[in-house]
Design a protein around this motif. Structure first.
Motif, PDB file in Angstrom:
ATOM      1  N   VAL A   3       0.814  -0.779  -0.261  1.00 42.49           N
ATOM      2  CA  VAL A   3       0.075  -0.342  -0.205  1.00 42.49           C
ATOM      3  C   VAL A   3       0.891   1.807  -0.070  1.00 42.49           C
ATOM      4  O   VAL A   3       0.627   2.059  -0.648  1.00 42.49           O
ATOM      5  CB  VAL A   3      -1.072   0.168   1.452  1.00 42.49           C
ATOM      6  CG1 VAL A   3      -1.794   2.149   1.445  1.00 42.49           C
ATOM      7  CG2 VAL A   3      -1.917  -0.772   0.903  1.00 42.49           C
ATOM      8  N   GLN A   4       1.746   1.440   0.418  1.00 43.93           N
ATOM      9  CA  GLN A   4       2.424   2.335   0.956  1.00 43.93           C
ATOM     10  C   GLN A   4       3.930   2.504  -0.749  1.00 43.93           C
ATOM     11  O   GLN A   4       3.913   3.967  -0.543  1.00 43.93           O
ATOM     12  CB  GLN A   4       3.810   2.184   2.217  1.00 43.93           C
ATOM     13  CG  GLN A   4       2.737   2.686   3.441  1.00 43.93           C
ATOM     14  CD  GLN A   4       3.613   2.340   4.833  1.00 43.93           C
ATOM     15  OE1 GLN A   4       4.272   3.427   5.237  1.00 43.93           O
ATOM     16  NE2 GLN A   4       3.253   1.103   5.540  1.00 43.93           N
ATOM     17  N   HIS A   5       4.020   1.608  -1.092  1.00 36.72           N
ATOM     18  CA  HIS A   5       5.117   1.608  -2.138  1.00 36.72           C
ATOM     19  C   HIS A   5       3.591   2.548  -3.194  1.00 36.72           C
ATOM     20  O   HIS A   5       4.879   2.535  -4.453  1.00 36.72           O
ATOM     21  CB  HIS A   5       5.011   0.250  -2.523  1.00 36.72           C
ATOM     22  CG  HIS A   5       6.196   0.138  -3.941  1.00 36.72           C
ATOM     23  ND1 HIS A   5       7.444   0.734  -4.053  1.00 36.72           N
ATOM     24  CD2 HIS A   5       5.214  -0.468  -5.156  1.00 36.72           C
ATOM     25  CE1 HIS A   5       7.344   0.335  -5.366  1.00 36.72           C
ATOM     26  NE2 HIS A   5       6.748   0.017  -5.866  1.00 36.72           N
ATOM     27  N   LEU A  58       2.151   6.362  -5.993  1.00 39.68           N
ATOM     28  CA  LEU A  58       3.143   5.944  -8.119  1.00 39.68           C
ATOM     29  C   LEU A  58       1.935   6.401  -8.225  1.00 39.68           C
ATOM     30  O   LEU A  58       0.892   6.600  -9.794  1.00 39.68           O
ATOM     31  CB  LEU A  58       2.997   3.934  -7.979  1.00 39.68           C
ATOM     32  CG  LEU A  58       4.402   3.287  -7.422  1.00 39.68           C
ATOM     33  CD1 LEU A  58       4.408   2.213  -8.174  1.00 39.68           C
ATOM     34  CD2 LEU A  58       5.566   4.041  -8.467  1.00 39.68           C
ATOM     35  N   ALA A  59      -0.126   6.277  -7.743  1.00 42.67           N
ATOM     36  CA  ALA A  59      -1.243   6.472  -7.545  1.00 42.67           C
ATOM     37  C   ALA A  59      -1.518   7.796  -8.245  1.00 42.67           C
ATOM     38  O   ALA A  59      -1.921   8.741  -8.831  1.00 42.67           O
ATOM     39  CB  ALA A  59      -2.051   6.042  -6.589  1.00 42.67           C
ATOM     40  N   ALA A  60      -0.250   9.072  -7.027  1.00 40.81           N
ATOM     41  CA  ALA A  60      -0.806  10.077  -7.327  1.00 40.81           C
ATOM     42  C   ALA A  60      -0.146  10.795  -8.783  1.00 40.81           C
ATOM     43  O   ALA A  60      -0.051  11.673  -9.497  1.00 40.81           O
ATOM     44  CB  ALA A  60       0.089  10.286  -5.651  1.00 40.81           C
ATOM     45  N   GLU A  61       0.787   9.089  -8.393  1.00 44.76           N
ATOM     46  CA  GLU A  61       1.974  10.216 -10.573  1.00 44.76           C
ATOM     47  C   GLU A  61       0.990   9.239 -11.126  1.00 44.76           C
ATOM     48  O   GLU A  61       1.003  10.726 -12.395  1.00 44.76           O
ATOM     49  CB  GLU A  61       2.900   9.200 -10.392  1.00 44.76           C
ATOM     50  CG  GLU A  61       3.781   9.731 -11.834  1.00 44.76           C
ATOM     51  CD  GLU A  61       4.017  10.570 -11.978  1.00 44.76           C
ATOM     52  OE1 GLU A  61       4.439  11.115 -12.565  1.00 44.76           O
ATOM     53  OE2 GLU A  61       4.549  12.000 -10.746  1.00 44.76           O
ATOM     54  N   GLN A  62      -0.495   8.588 -11.083  1.00 41.75           N
ATOM     55  CA  GLN A  62      -0.779   8.600 -12.545  1.00 41.75           C
ATOM     56  C   GLN A  62      -1.697   9.925 -12.482  1.00 41.75           C
ATOM     57  O   GLN A  62      -2.169  10.291 -13.512  1.00 41.75           O
ATOM     58  CB  GLN A  62      -1.732   7.153 -11.839  1.00 41.75           C
ATOM     59  CG  GLN A  62      -0.614   6.030 -12.162  1.00 41.75           C
ATOM     60  CD  GLN A  62      -2.106   4.697 -12.168  1.00 41.75           C
ATOM     61  OE1 GLN A  62      -2.492   4.834 -10.996  1.00 41.75           O
ATOM     62  NE2 GLN A  62      -1.290   3.810 -12.911  1.00 41.75           N
TER      63      GLN A  62
END
Length: 322
Positions: free
Chosen positions: A303-305, A309-313
């Motif tokens: 989840v923390q990793h 990445l989701a924010a960058e998406q």
């Protein structure tokens, strides 16, 4: 005989519930699973299948509590405030623990500090769906129409910040087409309007029943390889849209402060549910991809990793909370 003082007896009495909880790991009675999306959508389907099999493993009922709205944030807020004793858990998604932190300028909860991990359930790529009466038979057809009439076509989602919203925004940015976003209060009403032809397309998961019944037509899968449930449907790469993949994941969390013994017991019940061949088949039939059971700590590292990445998406897609 040793006699407890009034103060000692009070301390002993207050400790009894905690001792019982530690011994039994979970409080007696039903467990509530909060789902931040309305009933009938893909998140709700995953939650109900998981709850049913986990309840069998625990010998304890699990009740689904749908708290839809605000991109899943209403349910997440409620779960963060719940009593941390194992009696309340929440269906975590890429929205609640990834996208929303980047989409919304302020949240009433911290997706990491206010929660404790239980485990991963499954992952599922999006499928581009159109009504069966649609003139679009391929992704190329849809893109040609969008380019011929900018702003005319629209796509539906389960709300601002939902995985459908982000997938649609990413598709729009990657292909350079001008299509209009229509947010609904949950995936189920978006699918209703899609089947009625009031929405041109939706990028979503968990729609296999609509596809099999002939109510919707799949054009492409946002995965690196074709789905076992849809072997005849091309990936976006095969359809000519390079680099478009999505990965909606589902897991379980509890309020921060939930005892580790309770988290471990819930994780063990989840692992038992996921190893069930019938559960694996149902996930595959829904267009999901079963995962190997993941321990509490490994799930939290995942989840923390994936959060940055989701924010960058979100940043790359240009999606914003409207």
């Amino acid at each position: 005989m040793h006699v407890l003082s009034r103060r000692g007896f009070t301390a002993f009495a207050l400790a009894l519930p905690f001792a019982a909880t530690a011994q039994g790991a979970l409080p007696a009675g039903p467990i509530t699973m909060i789902v931040g999306w309305p009933a009938g959508g893909p998140s709700d389907n995953v939650a109900r299948l998981t709850a049913q099999r986990m309840a069998e493993a625990l010998g304890q009922s699990i009740v689904i509590d749908n708290k839809g709205g605000a991109g899943g944030n209403i349910g997440t807020d409620a779960a963060a405030r719940a009593k941390p004793d194992g009696s309340t858990i929440m269906l975590a998604t890429v929205a609640s623990h990834g996208l929303n932190s980047a989409l919304y300028p302020k949240l009433n909860h911290d997706p990491i500090k206010d929660f404790a991990p239980i485990g991963m359930i499954t992952t599922s790529p999006s499928v581009l769906l159109v009504p069966t009466g649609s003139p679009f038979r391929s992704v190329a057809d849809l893109l040609a129409a969008a380019r011929a009439a900018p702003g005319k076509l629209n796509y539906g989602s389960g709300g601002v910040g939902s995985s459908q919203h982000l997938a649609g925004a990413s598709f729009k940015k990657l292909t350079g087409v001008d299509v209009t976003h229509i947010p609904f209060k949950g995936t189920a009403p978006a699918m209703t309007d899609l089947m009625a032809g009031r929405v041109d397309f939706v990028l979503t998961t968990g729609a296999m029943s609509f596809i099999r019944s002939g109510k919707l037509r799949p054009l492409a899968v946002a995965a690196q390889q074709r789905l076992p449930a849809l072997p005849e449907v091309p990936t976006f790469e095969e359809a000519g849209v390079k680099g478009f993949t999505t990965d909606s994941w589902y897991g379980l969390v509890a309020p921060a402060g939930t005892p580790r013994a309770a988290l471990d017991k819930l994780n063990a019940a989840l692992a038992t549910a996921l190893r069930n061949p019938e559960v694996q088949k149902q996930f595959l039939d829904q267009g999901s991809l079963p995962v190997q059971p993941m321990g509490v700590d490994a799930f939290w590292r995942f989840v923390q990793h994936q959060m940055p990445l989701a924010a960058e998406q979100v940043r790359v897609s240009g999606a914003k909370a409207e």
